[in-house]
Design a protein around this motif. Structure first.
Motif, PDB file in Angstrom:
ATOM      1  N   SER A   1       0.855  -1.188   0.000  1.00 27.13           N
ATOM      2  CA  SER A   1       0.000   0.000   0.000  1.00 27.13           C
ATOM      3  C   SER A   1       0.892   1.239   0.000  1.00 27.13           C
ATOM      4  CB  SER A   1      -0.910   0.031   1.233  1.00 27.13           C
ATOM      5  OG  SER A   1      -1.810  -1.046   1.228  1.00 27.13           O
ATOM      6  N   ASN A   2       0.501   2.245  -0.780  1.00 25.52           N
ATOM      7  CA  ASN A   2       1.283   3.482  -0.861  1.00 25.52           C
ATOM      8  C   ASN A   2       0.324   4.647  -1.104  1.00 25.52           C
ATOM      9  OD1 ASN A   2       3.728   4.875  -0.835  1.00 25.52           O
ATOM     10  ND2 ASN A   2       3.940   4.819  -3.059  1.00 25.52           N
ATOM     11  N   ALA A   3       0.114   5.527  -0.097  1.00 28.99           N
ATOM     12  CA  ALA A   3       0.733   5.549   1.206  1.00 28.99           C
ATOM     13  C   ALA A   3       0.262   4.353   2.030  1.00 28.99           C
ATOM     14  CB  ALA A   3       0.396   6.858   1.931  1.00 28.99           C
ATOM     15  N   THR A   4       1.046   4.022   3.076  1.00 29.97           N
ATOM     16  CA  THR A   4       0.729   2.868   3.894  1.00 29.97           C
ATOM     17  C   THR A   4      -0.364   3.196   4.898  1.00 29.97           C
ATOM     18  OG1 THR A   4       2.277   3.360   5.694  1.00 29.97           O
ATOM     19  CG2 THR A   4       3.184   2.278   3.725  1.00 29.97           C
TER      20      THR A   4
ATOM     21  N   ASN B   1      -2.099  11.105  -1.831  1.00 30.85           N
ATOM     22  CA  ASN B   1      -1.363  11.627  -0.689  1.00 30.85           C
ATOM     23  C   ASN B   1       0.108  11.237  -0.754  1.00 30.85           C
ATOM     24  OD1 ASN B   1      -4.309  10.616   0.566  1.00 30.85           O
ATOM     25  ND2 ASN B   1      -3.728  12.727   1.020  1.00 30.85           N
ATOM     26  N   ALA B   2       0.382  10.034  -1.259  1.00 30.09           N
ATOM     27  CA  ALA B   2       1.775   9.606  -1.402  1.00 30.09           C
ATOM     28  C   ALA B   2       2.506  10.470  -2.419  1.00 30.09           C
ATOM     29  CB  ALA B   2       1.830   8.141  -1.820  1.00 30.09           C
TER      30      ALA B   2
ATOM     31  N   ALA C   1      -5.361  15.914  -2.634  1.00 32.01           N
ATOM     32  CA  ALA C   1      -4.393  15.205  -1.798  1.00 32.01           C
ATOM     33  C   ALA C   1      -3.411  16.174  -1.154  1.00 32.01           C
ATOM     34  CB  ALA C   1      -3.648  14.173  -2.645  1.00 32.01           C
ATOM     35  N   ARG C   2      -2.984  17.186  -1.916  1.00 36.46           N
ATOM     36  CA  ARG C   2      -2.049  18.174  -1.377  1.00 36.46           C
ATOM     37  C   ARG C   2      -2.689  18.946  -0.231  1.00 36.46           C
ATOM     38  NH1 ARG C   2      -1.566  21.526  -5.627  1.00 36.46           N
ATOM     39  NH2 ARG C   2      -0.466  19.841  -6.710  1.00 36.46           N
ATOM     40  N   HIS C   3      -3.950  19.294  -0.402  1.00 37.26           N
ATOM     41  CA  HIS C   3      -4.689  20.016   0.642  1.00 37.26           C
ATOM     42  C   HIS C   3      -4.742  19.199   1.927  1.00 37.26           C
ATOM     43  CE1 HIS C   3      -7.948  22.364   2.515  1.00 37.26           C
ATOM     44  NE2 HIS C   3      -8.551  21.206   2.737  1.00 37.26           N
ATOM     45  N   ALA C   4      -5.081  17.925   1.811  1.00 44.81           N
ATOM     46  CA  ALA C   4      -5.173  17.058   2.999  1.00 44.81           C
ATOM     47  C   ALA C   4      -3.818  16.931   3.681  1.00 44.81           C
ATOM     48  CB  ALA C   4      -5.705  15.685   2.591  1.00 44.81           C
ATOM     49  N   ASN C   5      -2.765  16.759   2.892  1.00 49.07           N
ATOM     50  CA  ASN C   5      -1.421  16.625   3.463  1.00 49.07           C
ATOM     51  C   ASN C   5      -0.998  17.885   4.208  1.00 49.07           C
ATOM     52  OD1 ASN C   5      -1.281  14.105   2.316  1.00 49.07           O
ATOM     53  ND2 ASN C   5       0.367  14.588   0.884  1.00 49.07           N
ATOM     54  N   GLU C   6      -1.253  19.039   3.607  1.00 48.58           N
ATOM     55  CA  GLU C   6      -0.830  20.295   4.217  1.00 48.58           C
ATOM     56  C   GLU C   6      -1.512  20.533   5.557  1.00 48.58           C
ATOM     57  OE1 GLU C   6      -1.619  23.161   1.195  1.00 48.58           O
ATOM     58  OE2 GLU C   6       0.230  22.736   0.075  1.00 48.58           O
TER      59      GLU C   6
ATOM     60  N   GLU D   1       4.014  11.160   6.880  1.00 47.19           N
ATOM     61  CA  GLU D   1       4.387  11.950   5.706  1.00 47.19           C
ATOM     62  C   GLU D   1       3.162  12.389   4.911  1.00 47.19           C
ATOM     63  OE1 GLU D   1       8.001   9.948   3.730  1.00 47.19           O
ATOM     64  OE2 GLU D   1       7.129   8.386   5.015  1.00 47.19           O
ATOM     65  N   THR D   2       1.981  11.926   5.338  1.00 50.10           N
ATOM     66  CA  THR D   2       0.781  12.202   4.559  1.00 50.10           C
ATOM     67  C   THR D   2      -0.326  12.744   5.452  1.00 50.10           C
ATOM     68  OG1 THR D   2       0.182   9.845   4.740  1.00 50.10           O
ATOM     69  CG2 THR D   2       1.354  10.543   2.741  1.00 50.10           C
ATOM     70  N   ASN D   3      -1.557  12.269   5.289  1.00 44.88           N
ATOM     71  CA  ASN D   3      -2.708  12.889   5.949  1.00 44.88           C
ATOM     72  C   ASN D   3      -3.209  12.126   7.164  1.00 44.88           C
ATOM     73  OD1 ASN D   3      -3.626  10.759   4.251  1.00 44.88           O
ATOM     74  ND2 ASN D   3      -5.690  11.624   4.250  1.00 44.88           N
TER      75      ASN D   3
END
Length: 250
Positions: free
Chosen positions: A38-41, A75-76, A155-160, A181-183
């Motif tokens: 899985s990526n992201a895990t 997100n990855a 995805a960028r929004h969630a990560n930020e 590293e992600t959300n």
């Protein structure tokens, strides 16, 4: 065959060991044919370029397909890695592009790169009960998500927002299960902090950690800046409950 993970990721060394151990008893089991990652895990970590290249090498050695679950692939890819969808197409025999967790009502796109796996896929889809009468509706969602880069922006929004929360968590002195590293953010809270937070926000209990509790907060494409800020306030209040004023009687 479960392969032990390192922060949610399979390593070539662990895969080699699991494959070697299996060879001792393979007559009593199904012959392994694929490596599924899985990526992201599930822990919010992301495979690096080298990690994926090394997995591809060992899969070739053992004649295994490399399959990637991309439910959180957006997100990855928006976490700062130095690869993109085209690179994944070169490493993976098949991978999914997740939309359910990134703005769609539901649906994942399956990308089959290995030509040996492509024939008769539609018939397999029917046999598995995975064909929808209105399946074209899923396709429309992907057109909408990709034509203006909304899939990447979501995805960028969630990560930020997740990084905003995680950085505040560190400032407040909360322990983390690991640095995401992600959300997804995994915070270790005391029983008292858990009780305070549980009356104010929704979250998932990940697991017990001695007398403490690991909780998971997940941001998404529709999480707002205001919601993230409110959570940070509640986290600060939960951390400093002894200094809060007593509530006034009605």
């Amino acid at each position: 065959i479960t392969v032990p993970n390192a922060s949610g990721k399979i390593t070539p060394a662990a895969l080699r060991k699991a494959h070697s151990q299996f060879q001792l008893i393979f007559e009593h089991m199904v012959m392994p044919r694929a490596v599924y990652i899985s990526n992201a895990t599930e822990l919010g970590t992301v495979y690096t370029r080298k990690e994926l290249e090394d997995l591809r090498t060992i899969c070739d050695e053992f004649q295994l397909y490399l399959i990637m679950d991309g439910a959180r692939l957006g997100n990855a890819l928006e976490s700062g890695v130095d690869y993109d969808l085209n690179d994944l197409a070169g490493w993976c025999d098949a991978f999914t592009i997740g939309a359910t967790k990134n703005g769609a009502l539901f649906g994942e796109a399956l990308v089959i790169m290995n030509r040996k796996l492509q024939p008769y896929f539609r018939f397999t889809e029917k046999q598995s009960g995975a064909m929808l009468a209105k399946g074209w509706l899923l396709g429309l969602q992907f057109i909408g998500l990709f034509e203006d880069d909304a899939w990447f922006e979501n995805a960028r929004h969630a990560n930020e927002l997740a990084m905003t929360i995680q950085n505040r968590v560190k400032e407040l002195g909360y322990p983390l299960l690991l640095t995401s590293e992600t959300n997804q953010i995994f915070v270790v809270v005391t029983q008292q902090e858990y009780e305070y937070l549980s009356t104010r926000v929704d979250f998932e209990i990940w697991e017990q950690w001695n007398d403490d509790i690991i909780v998971r907060f997940v941001t998404s494409w529709h999480t707002t800046q205001e919601e993230a800020e409110y959570l940070c306030v509640y986290l600060e209040e939960a951390r400093n409950q002894d200094s809060l004023p007593e509530p006034e009687d009605d």
